[in-house]
Design a protein around this motif. Structure first.
Motif, short mmCIF file in Angstrom:
data_model
loop_
_atom_site.label_atom_id
_atom_site.label_comp_id
_atom_site.label_asym_id
_atom_site.label_seq_id
_atom_site.Cartn_x
_atom_site.Cartn_y
_atom_site.Cartn_z
N VAL A 121 0.97 -1.46 -0.17
CA VAL A 121 -0.27 -0.10 -0.06
C VAL A 121 0.88 1.71 0.01
N ALA A 130 2.42 1.41 -3.56
CA ALA A 130 1.17 1.72 -4.96
C ALA A 130 0.40 1.93 -3.58
N PRO A 131 0.06 3.72 -3.80
CA PRO A 131 -0.99 3.97 -2.34
C PRO A 131 -1.93 4.37 -3.49
N ALA A 132 -1.97 4.39 -5.01
CA ALA A 132 -2.23 4.86 -5.82
C ALA A 132 -4.23 3.73 -5.35
N LEU A 133 -3.44 2.55 -5.42
CA LEU A 133 -4.53 1.41 -5.76
C LEU A 133 -5.28 1.91 -4.13
N ASP A 146 -6.09 4.31 -3.35
CA ASP A 146 -6.92 5.61 -3.71
C ASP A 146 -7.83 5.16 -4.35
N GLU A 147 -7.94 4.52 -5.58
CA GLU A 147 -8.58 3.94 -6.40
C GLU A 147 -10.34 3.19 -6.34
#
Ligand code: HEM
Ligand SMILES: Nc1ncnc2c1ncn2[C@@H]1O[C@H](COP(=O)(O)OP(=O)(O)OP(=O)(O)O)[C@@H](O)[C@H]1O
Ligand SMILES: Nc1ncnc2c1ncn2[C@@H]1O[C@H](COP(=O)(O)OP(=O)(O)OP(=O)(O)O)[C@@H](O)[C@H]1O
Ligand SMILES: [Mg+2]
Ligand SMILES: [Mg+2]
Lengths: 253, 225, 201, 225, 201
Positions: free
Chosen positions: D35, D38-41, D43-44
């Motif tokens: 996480v 790849a914080p975008a994970l 977020d999405e």
């Protein structure tokens, strides 16, 4: 002359017996201080401090959360320092200190995480957000767990002491790096909608109780660590004459 | 002393070919698993630069390194080579450093060389592939160095593998963050210098700490017998 | 070469044996005996600096230590192991000298086979070859007779005798006596035995 | 025989507490790393149900299992307990089965129990969290069973860890696919029965094959000495 | 109890020793000797079913095998190891009987300590206790004298003699002779020695 005296003091410091005798009067003092400060802070914070104009009453979790988070870090750094002392001067007391602060540190870190999540539910609308401080607290928790697991795995007490001192030390050197990197990462990726980095402009009626609570937490920690250290010393020196003496004296009294 | 130690390491590398090929194969396999388990990943990447891919790549590299670290000192410990090394080496410090260097060459370095390929598989933007390689070259030494500390302390345990993970993964975090960030910065066209400095600094600090801490850790492990 | 001053090793804070005083000079052969668990191996590890829990003092010259773990890399051949070991000590490596040493200990036939395909005794013999190329004067050996056949036992005796004759010294833990001229037998007395005899400290 | 073998396993579990806590800790840690990297994970995920999360969770469980598998027979092999077990057990088959059962209890089962928590962290939709638990309970036995085969063959190697990964990960693939799919189906509100049947079948087939194959593998490893 | 019919073990397709014929009856004590690398350990592993490359045939009754790896779990105490072992064989576990066995072999004092904190000889003694509680008649032992002190060596001899006297049988690889009445010594002759003597097969 001075260096001689210092040397003697240093030598004395390493003696569990001397430490035990020295700290006997402190225990009650610290215990009382912790009790009074915590009670005072709790009542003040929960009952008398004004409600937050935005968060209402939920902000009162702060009086647990912030001291817990501060203490969590302080205890780890304390362990690192103890580790350094233990490795360099082979001081047995250092390991006693590490083993005494470790469980408390884990508990307090868990408390900071838990209180933070509970607070997050009303304010952020979720139990968990990936943010600089939450992550560095979580990592801190894992650093504690790592040392704990290591200690569990080593049977021999001397080696356990040396290994955990080494790892605590390395971890402490890395804490600033970890903190810095995590904060960097957060500022780059997370919108600053719930940034904790800015000091909230709190009225003094709100932060004075916090100060009292923080002091209370630290006194409580000192009290618990001291108590555990003393218990550990008694156990390790079970067969020493002075322990027998101490026990018989207490029986008589 | 250095040549004979290097010669030994190279011989072992050649005999146990697995030590070079296996980490790479593991990395390839787990990347594949990811792509299979989460095909949405690559789908989305094909539309716009994926900031996910860099993070996933770096995380997988971390986990691969972790797997390889477990056996870093185990063989030498069990056979008694380790105790002989520490007792007889003219400069034990150098012996440890050579070991770490070889560990890096057989994992981090090889992984770095292949990282552009994995980057393609995961959908990293083509212009960032070279930077991917560069970030791996800069960051993986820190993994080997810090990992060596954990490996040295846990080599005496039977169940070392996972305690090692607990000890070492938190320390890997900064490398992960800056490494992934560097790739993302390159993908988005920003400056990568801050990340370069950060990664370099981390690797340098690790280099300063690791050999001494490893030596201390190995000494502790040897006393456990 | 080696002096022990009221040395007693500890495990978990308990002294293992009655404190030992000893002065080993060049040419001495010390046979270390004692019941199982008396602390022979621990004493040797202490002298080698691999065990740090002890009371008393000791001081040792440059030494060679041979414990239960032989220190042979299973993937490398005896010859390669020997070459690595010599290099570790910073000696000039002469391949022929190494092969000679292996021939002396009778594993020339296995000089190029990976060590983990050697039998227990052959591995011991390969490790013995290492002593021959080392230039350390003090040898600390833990049960070197283990797994050796009768030929190798004789060989071991002569190697030890020769080392002592050349001015070296040997401290050797063993359960069956090793016939070397002028040997001194030191018997470790377990600490709890002493306590049982009522001579509590 | 069964009681005494179980008693031994429990004792070892209690003495080496790490064996229960550590895999879990590793899983938590690697989830966190993901996480973070790849914080975008997440977020999405907060916008729409994330089909990525399920895949990532299952992949991480696979990798955790892999790490734990490496030490499955190693201790017993090195100490000679394994050879005594195969030589003296009234029914070696049962001895192996008990070993696999305990391995599952100390990894897969515990992981399954904690999987909803990880699901939250990765952003799996709340209504699918129970199904996540269920898919883990159904799928992880297959991992322990199939993994045991790989562990038995590689226990004689020094660098087993990664060879093991290469042998075993392909076998894990079907579990991964159906496990992740089951969670996604639940997230999207579809029927999960096909995946339940598939996972159940895989675990049953593994149960039928694994003990025999493990026995054969262990015999081979014992001959390597 | 055990019959070997022109048995010769192989490693990498090479026969190790001259084929062996042997019939072991109840009460026999076979001392297996031979140079390092002759194939003693391999032969014992073959008889135990742990090595499958061999020429010839053999047939063995229920046996107990004790190799170089002792089969003690380091995390468990000798007592727990013994209990597990007895359970494995399907025997009723009597704690007192197990403690008796440990007392006989002289490790009662360590009965509750984890095995990896025992000395080399103490571990061997704990393993010996296992033989006492086993009901197997044929014992296959590989260098059982290793690491035993003089007391334990005497004890071993008497245990072996008693086992044979009770109708058991022992095949025991060793380098130093074990004095048991009526023993038969079988010496393995390495195959390449044979070749050197010109008696190629
Ligand atoms: C699990 C979630 C959380 C974690 C792990 C966490 C962790 C921390 C840490 C490490 C600190 C620094 C303590 C120090 O000064 O040394 C802190 C301070 C603080 N936190 Fe949290 N926190 C969490 C959630 C929250 C939430 C939801 C809020 C409220 C919106 C909050 C409000 C604060 C405040 C007001 C401070 C004091 C700031 C300062 O004085 O600089 N925290 N927290
Ligand atoms: N794992 C192996 N792989 C290949 N060859 C082996 C292996 N183990 C042993 N050998 C070879 O087989 C031969 C017999 O070995 P074995 O261990 O049976 O000898 P041994 O009679 O027990 O010797 P020792 O007295 O030294 O114990 C030796 O020449 C050895 O080199
Ligand atoms: N790793 C360890 N942890 C704790 N205690 C140990 C450890 N190793 C050995 N001991 C204890 O220390 C004592 C001395 O052990 P040591 O191995 O030195 O004996 P020894 O004289 O070499 O015996 P042996 O003749 O059996 O080899 C024993 O009582 C043993 O139980
Ligand atoms: Mg010994
Ligand atoms: Mg043998």
């Amino acid at each position: 002359m001075v260096s001689e005296a210092l040397k003697r003091l240093w030598h004395k410091l390493g003696s569990p017996r001397w430490f035990f005798a020295l700290t006997t009067p402190w225990v009650t003092g610290l215990g009382c201080a912790a009790l009074i400060l915590l009670l005072w802070g709790t009542v003040w914070g929960l009952a008398f401090a004004p409600a937050d104009y935005q968060q209402g009453n939920s902000f009162r979790i702060m009086y647990v959360h912030v001291p817990a988070a501060m203490l969590a870090q302080s205890l780890y750094i304390g362990m690192g320092v103890a580790g350094f002392v233990g490795l360099v001067w082979r001081m047995k007391l250092a390991d006693v200190a590490i083993s005494a602060s470790l469980p408390l540190g884990m508990l307090v870190t868990a408390l900071a995480l838990f209180s933070g999540s509970v607070w997050g539910a009303p304010t952020w609308g979720s139990w968990w957000e990936w943010d600089g401080r939450t992550v560095s607290t979580l990592v801190l928790f894992f650093l504690y767990v790592g040392i704990f697991a290591l200690r569990e795995a080593i049977l021999d007490s001397t080696l356990r002491a040396r290994a955990s001192a080494l790892i605590a030390m390395v971890g402490t050197i890395n804490i600033p790096i970890i903190k810095y990197s995590v904060e960097w990462w957060n500022t780059l990726h997370q919108p600053a909608s719930f940034s904790l980095t800015e000091k909230p402009a709190m009225p003094s009626e709100m932060w004075l109780p916090l100060l009292v609570m923080a002091l209370g937490f630290y006194c409580f920690a000192a009290f618990v660590v001291l108590l555990r250290m003393r218990a550990e010393i008694l156990q390790r020196e079970m067969h020493a004459r002075w322990v027998m003496q101490w026990i018989t004296e207490r029986r008589v009294a | 002393m250095i040549t004979s130690a290097l010669r030994r390491e190279l011989r072992i590398l050649v005999r146990a070919k697995g030590s070079v090929i296996n980490p790479l194969a593991f990395l390839l396999l787990s990347t594949m698993l990811f792509v299979i388990a989460a095909p949405a990943l690559v789908d989305e990447a094909s539309n716009r630069p994926s900031t996910l891919a860099a993070g996933i790549l770096w995380t997988l590299v971390l986990l691969t390194q972790l797997l390889a670290l477990d056996s870093m000192y185990r063989r030498d410990f069990d056979s008694g080579v380790l105790e002989q090394t520490l007792l007889n080496a003219q400069v034990p410090f150098v012996a440890v450093l050579i070991r770490i260097l070889m560990q890096w060459l057989s994992t981090g370095f090889i992984i770095a060389l292949c990282s552009p390929l994995l980057g393609i598989a995961l959908g990293i933007a083509p212009k960032a592939l070279l930077i991917t390689l560069f970030s791996m070259l800069l960051g993986t030494p820190a993994l080997s160095l810090l990992g060596s500390i954990g490996a040295s302390v846990t080599v005496g345990f039977n169940r070392g593998g996972i305690i090692l993970a607990l000890l070492v993964l938190p320390l890997f975090l900064p490398t992960l963050i800056f490494g992934a960030d560097m790739i993302n910065a390159a993908q988005l066209g920003g400056s990568i210098m801050p990340q370069v400095y950060a990664l370099g600094l981390i690797s340098l600090i690790s280099l300063a700490i690791a050999p001494f801490a490893t030596l201390a850790g190995l000494r502790i492990s040897l006393e456990m017998q | 070469m080696l002096t022990l001053n009221a040395l007693s090793c500890e495990r978990d804070g308990q002294a293992l044996f009655v404190p030992l005083n000893l002065a080993v000079e060049s040419g001495d052969f010390i046979e270390l005996m004692g019941a199982n668990g008396a602390g022979k191996s621990t004493l040797l590890r202490t002298l080698a600096g691999l065990h740090s829990q002890y009371l008393g003092q000791y001081q040792a010259d440059a030494f060679l230590y041979q414990g239960h773990r032989l220190g042979l890399d299973g993937l490398l051949s005896p010859l390669e192991n020997l070459a690595w070991f010599a290099g570790l000590e910073g000696q000039e490596i002469q391949r022929d000298a190494l092969l000679d040493a292996l021939a002396t200990t009778g594993v020339l036939g296995k000089a190029f086979a990976p060590c983990n395909t050697l039998s227990a005794g052959q591995q011991r013999r390969a490790a013995m070859a290492r002593w021959l190329v080392s230039d350390k004067v003090l040898w600390l050996l833990d049960e070197p007779l283990t797994a050796l056949d009768t030929d190798a036992q004789t060989l071991l005796r002569s190697i030890l005798a020769e080392h002592c004759a050349k001015g070296g010294a040997v401290v050797c833990a063993t359960h069956s006596p090793i016939d070397v001229a002028g040997k001194v037998t030191v018997t470790l007395q377990a600490h709890d035995e002493l306590l049982q005899q009522g001579e509590a400290h």
